[in-house]
Motif scaffolding. Structure first.
Motif, PDB file in Angstrom:
ATOM      1  N   MET A   2      -4.087   8.377  -3.476  1.00  0.00           N
ATOM      2  CA  MET A   2      -4.677   8.690  -4.783  1.00  0.00           C
ATOM      3  C   MET A   2      -5.509   9.971  -4.727  1.00  0.00           C
ATOM      4  SD  MET A   2      -3.289   6.553  -6.711  1.00  0.00           S
ATOM      5  CE  MET A   2      -4.150   6.966  -8.213  1.00  0.00           C
ATOM      6  N   ASP A   3      -6.165  10.227  -3.595  1.00  0.00           N
ATOM      7  CA  ASP A   3      -6.906  11.480  -3.437  1.00  0.00           C
ATOM      8  C   ASP A   3      -5.951  12.665  -3.475  1.00  0.00           C
ATOM      9  OD1 ASP A   3      -9.294  10.108  -3.199  1.00  0.00           O
ATOM     10  OD2 ASP A   3      -9.288  10.162  -1.010  1.00  0.00           O
ATOM     11  N   ALA A   4      -4.826  12.530  -2.785  1.00  0.00           N
ATOM     12  CA  ALA A   4      -3.841  13.614  -2.761  1.00  0.00           C
ATOM     13  C   ALA A   4      -3.264  13.854  -4.161  1.00  0.00           C
ATOM     14  CB  ALA A   4      -2.729  13.310  -1.765  1.00  0.00           C
ATOM     15  N   VAL A   5      -2.955  12.790  -4.881  1.00  0.00           N
ATOM     16  CA  VAL A   5      -2.418  12.917  -6.240  1.00  0.00           C
ATOM     17  C   VAL A   5      -3.434  13.620  -7.142  1.00  0.00           C
ATOM     18  CG1 VAL A   5      -1.737  11.621  -8.307  1.00  0.00           C
ATOM     19  CG2 VAL A   5      -0.820  10.986  -6.071  1.00  0.00           C
ATOM     20  N   GLU A   6      -4.697  13.227  -7.035  1.00  0.00           N
ATOM     21  CA  GLU A   6      -5.742  13.866  -7.846  1.00  0.00           C
ATOM     22  C   GLU A   6      -5.852  15.353  -7.542  1.00  0.00           C
ATOM     23  OE1 GLU A   6      -9.503  11.833  -7.491  1.00  0.00           O
ATOM     24  OE2 GLU A   6      -8.609   9.915  -8.040  1.00  0.00           O
ATOM     25  N   ARG A  59       5.915  23.617  -0.253  1.00  0.00           N
ATOM     26  CA  ARG A  59       5.610  22.698   0.846  1.00  0.00           C
ATOM     27  C   ARG A  59       5.863  21.280   0.398  1.00  0.00           C
ATOM     28  NH1 ARG A  59       0.334  24.183   4.072  1.00  0.00           N
ATOM     29  NH2 ARG A  59       1.384  22.816   5.496  1.00  0.00           N
ATOM     30  N   GLN A  60       6.316  20.449   1.322  1.00  0.00           N
ATOM     31  CA  GLN A  60       6.588  19.055   1.015  1.00  0.00           C
ATOM     32  C   GLN A  60       5.345  18.202   1.215  1.00  0.00           C
ATOM     33  OE1 GLN A  60       9.747  17.993   3.638  1.00  0.00           O
ATOM     34  NE2 GLN A  60      11.316  18.724   2.248  1.00  0.00           N
ATOM     35  N   LEU A  61       5.256  17.156   0.444  1.00  0.00           N
ATOM     36  CA  LEU A  61       4.208  16.159   0.622  1.00  0.00           C
ATOM     37  C   LEU A  61       4.786  15.065   1.500  1.00  0.00           C
ATOM     38  CD1 LEU A  61       1.439  15.002  -0.088  1.00  0.00           C
ATOM     39  CD2 LEU A  61       2.487  13.970  -2.102  1.00  0.00           C
ATOM     40  N   HIS A  62       4.092  14.745   2.582  1.00  0.00           N
ATOM     41  CA  HIS A  62       4.556  13.747   3.545  1.00  0.00           C
ATOM     42  C   HIS A  62       3.697  12.499   3.378  1.00  0.00           C
ATOM     43  CE1 HIS A  62       6.535  12.880   7.450  1.00  0.00           C
ATOM     44  NE2 HIS A  62       5.482  12.091   7.597  1.00  0.00           N
ATOM     45  N   LEU A  63       4.306  11.364   3.126  1.00  0.00           N
ATOM     46  CA  LEU A  63       3.564  10.144   2.834  1.00  0.00           C
ATOM     47  C   LEU A  63       3.980   9.023   3.771  1.00  0.00           C
ATOM     48  CD1 LEU A  63       1.635   8.748   0.727  1.00  0.00           C
ATOM     49  CD2 LEU A  63       3.704   8.127  -0.512  1.00  0.00           C
ATOM     50  N   HIS A  64       2.992   8.314   4.330  1.00  0.00           N
ATOM     51  CA  HIS A  64       3.237   7.139   5.165  1.00  0.00           C
ATOM     52  C   HIS A  64       2.588   5.928   4.511  1.00  0.00           C
ATOM     53  CE1 HIS A  64       4.553   8.904   9.083  1.00  0.00           C
ATOM     54  NE2 HIS A  64       3.963   9.968   8.582  1.00  0.00           N
ATOM     55  N   VAL A  65       3.229   4.803   4.616  1.00  0.00           N
ATOM     56  CA  VAL A  65       2.628   3.522   4.262  1.00  0.00           C
ATOM     57  C   VAL A  65       2.493   2.790   5.581  1.00  0.00           C
ATOM     58  CG1 VAL A  65       2.905   1.376   2.990  1.00  0.00           C
ATOM     59  CG2 VAL A  65       3.705   3.531   2.001  1.00  0.00           C
ATOM     60  N   VAL A  66       1.287   2.375   5.904  1.00  0.00           N
ATOM     61  CA  VAL A  66       1.007   1.875   7.243  1.00  0.00           C
ATOM     62  C   VAL A  66       0.507   0.433   7.207  1.00  0.00           C
ATOM     63  CG1 VAL A  66      -0.372   2.278   9.311  1.00  0.00           C
ATOM     64  CG2 VAL A  66       0.415   4.211   7.969  1.00  0.00           C
ATOM     65  N   SER A  67       1.084  -0.387   8.061  1.00  0.00           N
ATOM     66  CA  SER A  67       0.629  -1.762   8.253  1.00  0.00           C
ATOM     67  C   SER A  67      -0.749  -1.720   8.917  1.00  0.00           C
ATOM     68  CB  SER A  67       1.634  -2.481   9.149  1.00  0.00           C
ATOM     69  OG  SER A  67       1.040  -3.541   9.825  1.00  0.00           O
ATOM     70  N   GLN A  68      -1.588  -2.665   8.588  1.00  0.00           N
ATOM     71  CA  GLN A  68      -2.938  -2.650   9.158  1.00  0.00           C
ATOM     72  C   GLN A  68      -3.068  -3.373  10.491  1.00  0.00           C
ATOM     73  OE1 GLN A  68      -5.497  -0.710   7.903  1.00  0.00           O
ATOM     74  NE2 GLN A  68      -3.591   0.018   7.064  1.00  0.00           N
ATOM     75  N   ASP A  69      -1.973  -3.873  11.060  1.00  0.00           N
ATOM     76  CA  ASP A  69      -2.083  -4.488  12.383  1.00  0.00           C
ATOM     77  C   ASP A  69      -2.036  -3.436  13.490  1.00  0.00           C
ATOM     78  OD1 ASP A  69       0.617  -3.797  12.460  1.00  0.00           O
ATOM     79  OD2 ASP A  69       1.321  -5.846  12.722  1.00  0.00           O
ATOM     80  N   LYS A  76      -2.342  21.554  -5.416  1.00  0.00           N
ATOM     81  CA  LYS A  76      -2.011  21.300  -4.008  1.00  0.00           C
ATOM     82  C   LYS A  76      -3.032  20.333  -3.422  1.00  0.00           C
ATOM     83  CE  LYS A  76      -4.635  25.236  -2.292  1.00  0.00           C
ATOM     84  NZ  LYS A  76      -4.610  26.462  -1.507  1.00  0.00           N
ATOM     85  N   ALA A  77      -2.628  19.692  -2.336  1.00  0.00           N
ATOM     86  CA  ALA A  77      -3.548  18.813  -1.603  1.00  0.00           C
ATOM     87  C   ALA A  77      -4.200  19.634  -0.501  1.00  0.00           C
ATOM     88  CB  ALA A  77      -2.795  17.628  -1.019  1.00  0.00           C
ATOM     89  N   ARG A 108     -10.080   3.103  -6.498  1.00  0.00           N
ATOM     90  CA  ARG A 108      -9.452   4.339  -6.951  1.00  0.00           C
ATOM     91  C   ARG A 108      -8.305   4.106  -7.926  1.00  0.00           C
ATOM     92  NH1 ARG A 108     -11.166   8.638  -4.904  1.00  0.00           N
ATOM     93  NH2 ARG A 108     -12.207   8.768  -2.926  1.00  0.00           N
ATOM     94  N   THR A 109      -7.701   2.946  -7.890  1.00  0.00           N
ATOM     95  CA  THR A 109      -6.535   2.732  -8.745  1.00  0.00           C
ATOM     96  C   THR A 109      -6.895   1.872  -9.932  1.00  0.00           C
ATOM     97  OG1 THR A 109      -5.760   0.731  -7.649  1.00  0.00           O
ATOM     98  CG2 THR A 109      -5.021   2.807  -6.720  1.00  0.00           C
ATOM     99  N   LYS A 110      -6.412   2.240 -11.052  1.00  0.00           N
ATOM    100  CA  LYS A 110      -6.661   1.484 -12.264  1.00  0.00           C
ATOM    101  C   LYS A 110      -5.666   0.336 -12.396  1.00  0.00           C
ATOM    102  CE  LYS A 110      -8.902   5.404 -14.295  1.00  0.00           C
ATOM    103  NZ  LYS A 110      -9.194   5.961 -13.068  1.00  0.00           N
TER     104      LYS A 110
END
Length: 102
Positions: free
Chosen positions: A36-40, A2-12, A47-48, A96-98
């Motif tokens: 970061m939750d999905a990566v963990e 299965r593919q991981l689908h990722l979006h980066v979203v503007s907050q407006d 799997k996520a 969550r990010t170092k």
């Protein structure tokens, strides 16, 4: 695989492509996962995990800033244009990010 689908979203959230409750809620409820939750999860479990998408996607429409409820997308978008509440804390968190430099 299965593919991981990722979006980066503007907050407006000012987009002509956000046209219905399901689309809005996919980015403004727990359905939209922190990367970061999905990566963990992938690292530890291989799997996520998927969320209860039907319940999350059918929730009431809420402003992503002040959390006020609105009966439909046009009213919500009208409200967002004038909402002056600060961004919700979850969008500002770097805990969550170092690598965060904020």
């Amino acid at each position: 695989m299965r593919q991981l689908h990722l979006h980066v979203v503007s907050q407006d959230f000012d987009s002509t492509h956000l046209k219905n409750k399901k689309q809005w809620n996919s980015f403004n409820t727990a359905f939209f996962r922190d990367s970061m939750d999905a990566v963990e999860e992938v690292t530890s479990d291989g799997k996520a995990k998927l969320k209860d998408d039907d319940r999350l996607l059918s929730m009431e429409l809420r402003c992503h800033r002040c959390r006020s409820t609105h009966p439909n997308i046009p009213r919500l978008k009208s409200h967002i244009t004038n909402c002056r509440a600060p961004p919700a804390p979850k969008w500002l968190s770097c805990s969550r990010t170092k690598q965060c430099k904020h």
